[in-house]
Write a protein that holds these residues in place. Structure first.
Motif, PDB file in Angstrom:
ATOM      1  N   ALA A 199       0.837  -1.197   0.000  1.00 23.46           N
ATOM      2  CA  ALA A 199       0.000   0.000   0.000  1.00 23.46           C
ATOM      3  C   ALA A 199       0.878   1.254   0.000  1.00 23.46           C
ATOM      4  N   SER A 200       0.429   2.285  -0.708  1.00 26.61           N
ATOM      5  CA  SER A 200       1.224   3.501  -0.870  1.00 26.61           C
ATOM      6  C   SER A 200       1.363   4.265   0.447  1.00 26.61           C
ATOM      7  N   ARG A 201       2.559   4.744   0.709  1.00 29.91           N
ATOM      8  CA  ARG A 201       2.817   5.654   1.829  1.00 29.91           C
ATOM      9  C   ARG A 201       2.942   7.093   1.312  1.00 29.91           C
ATOM     10  N   TRP A 202       3.842   7.311   0.375  1.00 24.11           N
ATOM     11  CA  TRP A 202       4.021   8.629  -0.244  1.00 24.11           C
ATOM     12  C   TRP A 202       4.876   8.470  -1.493  1.00 24.11           C
ATOM     13  N   SER A 203       4.924   9.507  -2.306  1.00 28.19           N
ATOM     14  CA  SER A 203       5.816   9.526  -3.463  1.00 28.19           C
ATOM     15  C   SER A 203       6.382  10.931  -3.616  1.00 28.19           C
ATOM     16  N   GLN A 204       7.553  11.008  -4.264  1.00 32.50           N
ATOM     17  CA  GLN A 204       8.228  12.294  -4.444  1.00 32.50           C
ATOM     18  C   GLN A 204       8.952  12.277  -5.784  1.00 32.50           C
ATOM     19  N   PRO A 205       8.661  13.263  -6.672  1.00 30.97           N
ATOM     20  CA  PRO A 205       9.345  13.305  -7.966  1.00 30.97           C
ATOM     21  C   PRO A 205      10.634  14.104  -7.898  1.00 30.97           C
ATOM     22  N   GLY A 206      11.467  13.949  -8.936  1.00 28.23           N
ATOM     23  CA  GLY A 206      12.623  14.802  -9.100  1.00 28.23           C
ATOM     24  C   GLY A 206      12.228  16.163  -9.624  1.00 28.23           C
ATOM     25  N   ALA A 207      13.222  16.962 -10.009  1.00 26.42           N
ATOM     26  CA  ALA A 207      12.947  18.351 -10.375  1.00 26.42           C
ATOM     27  C   ALA A 207      12.645  18.526 -11.856  1.00 26.42           C
ATOM     28  N   ALA A 208      13.401  17.857 -12.727  1.00 29.54           N
ATOM     29  CA  ALA A 208      13.259  18.108 -14.159  1.00 29.54           C
ATOM     30  C   ALA A 208      13.498  16.826 -14.943  1.00 29.54           C
ATOM     31  N   ASP A 209      12.929  16.771 -16.143  1.00 30.90           N
ATOM     32  CA  ASP A 209      13.119  15.600 -16.998  1.00 30.90           C
ATOM     33  C   ASP A 209      14.609  15.314 -17.183  1.00 30.90           C
ATOM     34  N   GLY A 210      14.965  14.025 -17.086  1.00 28.45           N
ATOM     35  CA  GLY A 210      16.348  13.628 -17.258  1.00 28.45           C
ATOM     36  C   GLY A 210      17.178  13.655 -15.996  1.00 28.45           C
ATOM     37  N   ASP A 211      16.584  13.979 -14.836  1.00 27.77           N
ATOM     38  CA  ASP A 211      17.342  14.011 -13.575  1.00 27.77           C
ATOM     39  C   ASP A 211      17.770  12.619 -13.123  1.00 27.77           C
ATOM     40  N   ALA A 212      17.031  11.588 -13.535  1.00 25.12           N
ATOM     41  CA  ALA A 212      17.271  10.222 -13.056  1.00 25.12           C
ATOM     42  C   ALA A 212      17.159  10.149 -11.535  1.00 25.12           C
ATOM     43  N   PHE A 213      16.224  10.903 -10.994  1.00 24.09           N
ATOM     44  CA  PHE A 213      15.970  10.907  -9.551  1.00 24.09           C
ATOM     45  C   PHE A 213      15.466   9.530  -9.123  1.00 24.09           C
ATOM     46  N   GLY A 214      16.121   8.948  -8.120  1.00 24.05           N
ATOM     47  CA  GLY A 214      15.775   7.606  -7.673  1.00 24.05           C
ATOM     48  C   GLY A 214      16.735   6.546  -8.167  1.00 24.05           C
ATOM     49  N   SER A 215      17.849   6.970  -8.779  1.00 22.02           N
ATOM     50  CA  SER A 215      18.848   6.000  -9.258  1.00 22.02           C
ATOM     51  C   SER A 215      19.556   5.288  -8.122  1.00 22.02           C
ATOM     52  N   ALA A 216      19.661   5.925  -6.969  1.00 18.65           N
ATOM     53  CA  ALA A 216      20.330   5.345  -5.807  1.00 18.65           C
ATOM     54  C   ALA A 216      19.580   5.754  -4.553  1.00 18.65           C
ATOM     55  N   LEU A 217      19.526   4.855  -3.581  1.00 17.90           N
ATOM     56  CA  LEU A 217      18.809   5.095  -2.326  1.00 17.90           C
ATOM     57  C   LEU A 217      19.639   4.606  -1.148  1.00 17.90           C
ATOM     58  N   ALA A 218      19.509   5.309  -0.029  1.00 19.28           N
ATOM     59  CA  ALA A 218      20.090   4.850   1.229  1.00 19.28           C
ATOM     60  C   ALA A 218      19.236   5.373   2.371  1.00 19.28           C
ATOM     61  N   VAL A 219      19.324   4.687   3.486  1.00 12.62           N
ATOM     62  CA  VAL A 219      18.568   5.059   4.678  1.00 12.62           C
ATOM     63  C   VAL A 219      19.482   5.820   5.634  1.00 12.62           C
ATOM     64  N   LEU A 220      18.994   6.961   6.153  1.00 12.45           N
ATOM     65  CA  LEU A 220      19.723   7.737   7.156  1.00 12.45           C
ATOM     66  C   LEU A 220      18.961   7.698   8.476  1.00 12.45           C
TER      67      LEU A 220
END
Length: 544
Positions: A199-220
């Motif tokens: 089930a969905s919690r939340w989503s967040q997009p990058g800023a502009a086309d071609g950013d490849a936002f979400g290519s890498a993830l880590a937990v802090l």
């Protein structure tokens, strides 16, 4: 160079009882605890790997190994004790590259074993779909599956995965999924979902086309005081000249807490937690910049650059993992992959380094030994397997053996440090030769040395001293090795200025007291004046 030969006899006699390097043999590596080879050419075993809990109930954490190129892909679960096969997970439907990303969730089912999320982010084709499947850790049954239909083009759904634990107060373990849109038709996106049912919690997009936002993830660790961990997201960009950026997002709702803008070089292609480097109580983080062979460490509180670790080649920073504090200085160590490095002169063999988070010293370098091996393409911390109180680590080499691949589990015991020392001295062509080393600094441990960027065909000498020194020479060069050193004559292969190299291996003494310091340096004949020489800097090796 004749002066070298005259001096060599007395130096060799002085230190022949101390060192056994003159026996040049085939290079060897520290013996892995577990080593698993792929069986399918192009299967890329080790492209992703993760500790997945004690699946077979033998008291030792096991490993999940992605093999995304084997058909539609598969995941091998193997024993962390001996590498024996436990089970194989296959793609649930036609979603290419199953096993390209993996993450162990918490124990959602309550059976004592973490669940495993497996991504199949699709292939580089228009309309490519992607899927993420969550499997029960104990028996491998499918709990649920999330997928994209490909109507928005190739989203790369599941390119990166993270398991932050509960993202709601009192909730269960959750899952974060990266969709970087590798086609560049969208900015990329990060989605947080329930680890229990998707089930969905939340989503967040990058800023502009071609950013490849979400290519890498880590937990802090929690930065905003809500007792919920945060997410670190890399956006290296699709275009080669993209500046890249990373964002820290609130784990509770995905709002942006911090953004660091890069300067190119695929800034943000890999990210990792770095512990509290500056002791200010806030979680800091590391960002890989493999196009510039660099890893930057930033303050989680202010975004200030705290550390910068660099090498000259090899996509250094293409893979990152936090190993915790191994050397007791209060700062976490980093495991860093350099998968395209021509280590010790072997093209594309790759390498991985455990670096001190405080100083950047190499505490545990591992060299790839086969052409195209790409060791370090994937790296992971593994809870202590050998009982020494330190986390161990896993390395992927998906390019080995025509792409069949290999995954290795190695001891995380710190055995010493290996760091550069001093400066080199150029030859008549203003070319300064270089030296690098990979070593296992324990009694009887292997040492691998390479001298390169010298003149091909030239004679030279590699000096080994018991400690470092600083002895100015008449030519203006400096001998950085303590005297009297042991001298090992060599002849460099290759042809022409800057093309010469030689690779040696040997063994440290069987009796090696703690805190013993060795230093290595090479002198090479000048191509114009053979009575002169060029020098490398030195390598300082210290056993613990």
């Amino acid at each position: 160079m004749h002066s070298f030969a005259r001096c060599r006899v007395s130096w060799l006699l002085a230190l022949s009882a101390l060192a056994s390097l003159p026996a040049l043999t085939a290079a060897q590596q520290p013996a892995p605890l577990v080593e698993v080879d792929g069986r399918v050419n192009g299967g890329e075993l080790g492209a992703a790997l993760v500790a997945c809990g004690d699946v077979n109930a033998d008291g030792v954490t096991d490993l999940a190994l992605g093999e995304p190129g084997a058909g539609s892909g598969r995941v091998a679960i193997v024993s962390g004790l001996d590498g024996a096969a436990v089970r194989v997970l296959l793609a649930v439907a036609d979603a290419p590259r199953f096993g390209a990303a993996l993450v162990a969730l918490g124990d959602v089912s309550g059976d004592g074993v973490p669940e495993l999320a497996v991504a199949a982010p699709g292939a580089s084709r228009a309309g490519g779909s992607g899927a993420v499947s969550v499997f029960d850790g104990a028996d491998g049954t499918l709990r649920f599956k999330l997928e994209e239909d490909g109507s928005a083009g190739w989203t790369g759904f599941g390119t990166a995965l993270a398991a932050p634990g509960p993202l709601t107060v009192g909730g269960g373990s959750d899952l974060v999924i990266g969709l970087p849109h590798p086609s560049g038709t969208a900015p990329g996106e990060v989605r947080a979902v329930s680890g229990d049912d998707g089930a969905s919690r939340w989503s967040q997009p990058g800023a502009a086309d071609g950013d490849a936002f979400g290519s890498a993830l880590a937990v802090l660790a929690d930065l905003d005081g809500d007792n919920i961990p945060e997410l670190l997201v890399g956006a290296p960009g699709v275009a080669p000249d993209a500046p890249g950026y990373v964002r820290v997002l609130s784990g509770a709702d995905g709002t942006q807490l911090l953004q660091i803008d890069g300067g190119g070089g695929r800034f943000g292609a890999a990210v990792a937690a770095a512990g509290d480097v500056n002791a200010d109580g806030a979680a800091d983080f590391a960002v890989g910049v493999p196009g510039l062979n660099r890893v930057d460490v930033y303050s989680g509180a202010t975004g200030q650059l705290l550390r910068r670790f660099e090498q000259i080649s090899g996509s250094f920073g293409a893979a990152l993992a936090n190993l915790g504090d191994h050397d007791g200085d209060g700062v976490d160590e980093l495991l860093i992959g350099a998968p395209t490095r021509d280590t010790l002169g072997v093209v594309g063999s790759g390498a991985a380094f455990v670096l001190s988070g405080a100083t950047g010293q190499s505490l545990f370098p591992v060299a790839g030994l086969q052409p195209g091996e790409t060791l370090g393409a994937a790296v992971a911390a593994v809870p202590d397997v050998d009982g020494d109180g330190r986390s161990d680590f896993a390395l992927g080499a998906p390019g080995l053996a025509d792409g069949a691949g290999r995954a290795s589990l190695l001891r995380g015991a710190l055995v010493g440090t290996l760091s550069p020392y001093g400066q080199g001295c150029p030859d008549s062509f203003l070319i300064t030769p270089r030296i690098e080393a990979f070593a296992d600094p324990v009694p009887g441990g292997d040492v691998l040395l390479r001298v390169f960027s010298a003149t091909g065909g030239a004679p030279g000498v590699i000096f080994l001293g018991l400690g470092t020194g600083e002895a100015p020479l008449a030519t203006g060069c400096v001998l950085w090795v303590a005297t009297p050193p042991l001298a090992i004559p060599v002849v460099l292969g290759g042809a022409g200025p800057g093309q010469g190299s030689v690779t040696l291996s040997g063994t440290l003494p069987a009796a090696l007291p703690g805190a013993t310091v060795f230093a290595f340096q090479a002198f090479t004949s000048d191509p114009i004046d053979p009575e002169r020489y060029a020098t490398t800097g030195a390598i300082r090796l210290e056993s613990l």
